[in-house]
Motif scaffolding. Structure first.
Motif: not given
Length: 162
Positions: A131-138
């Motif tokens: 989820v953290v990686l998804a947020v950073v990607s977004f």
């Protein structure tokens, strides 16, 4: 300038994580297919095609993010990919499936394993990290700054031509 550098570094880290995760899965593709089967989320006929799609997406998005080309689209797609991984892991945890290898090999998780943090077996920390990686990607994709990369180089060259 700091924002450009930060966006660039985050984009390269995300790209590297995805690229090497895809390469690791490709290197032992049959083990990855077995891991996908163990999640019990796909009909048997779709397991192999989806496995190829996931590996191809990781490698392609990893390259695009690392070199900074089509980085906004790649960042959004990477965010979606990380959310899919988080959802699959959540499904495993809620159903209490007996999975000992999540199939999510990458260098970041290998570093965490060296710190004695278990990340190869599905757990809530692994869901959280996706989820953290998804947020950073977004956030990286939605940044008004492109960062340094092939895309910004092409943009600068086009400005000089006019």
């Amino acid at each position: 300038m700091i924002i450009l550098l930060l966006v660039t570094v985050l984009r390269i880290i995300l790209g590297t994580i995805l690229f090497f995760a895809g390469i690791a899965k490709l290197a032992d593709f049959s083990a990855f297919v077995t891991a996908v089967v163990s999640y019990q989320m796909l009909p048997t006929a779709l397991v192999k095609p989806i496995s190829y799609l996931l590996v191809s997406a990781e490698i392609t998005l990893g390259i695009a993010l690392s070199i900074g080309y089509f980085s906004r689209g790649a960042g959004i797609l990477a965010s979606l990919l990380f959310l899919i991984f988080a959802a699959a892991l959540t499904n495993v945890l809620l159903q209490k499936l007996p999975i000992t290898d999540c199939g999510c090999t990458n260098f970041l998780f290998s570093l965490l394993e060296n710190l004695r943090l278990t990340v190869s077996t599905p757990n809530w920390m692994l869901v959280f990290s996706n989820v953290v990686l998804a947020v950073v990607s977004f956030r990286t994709a939605r940044s008004s700054q492109r960062g340094y990369g092939l895309e910004s180089l092409i943009h600068q060259m086009q400005r000089y031509e006019t």
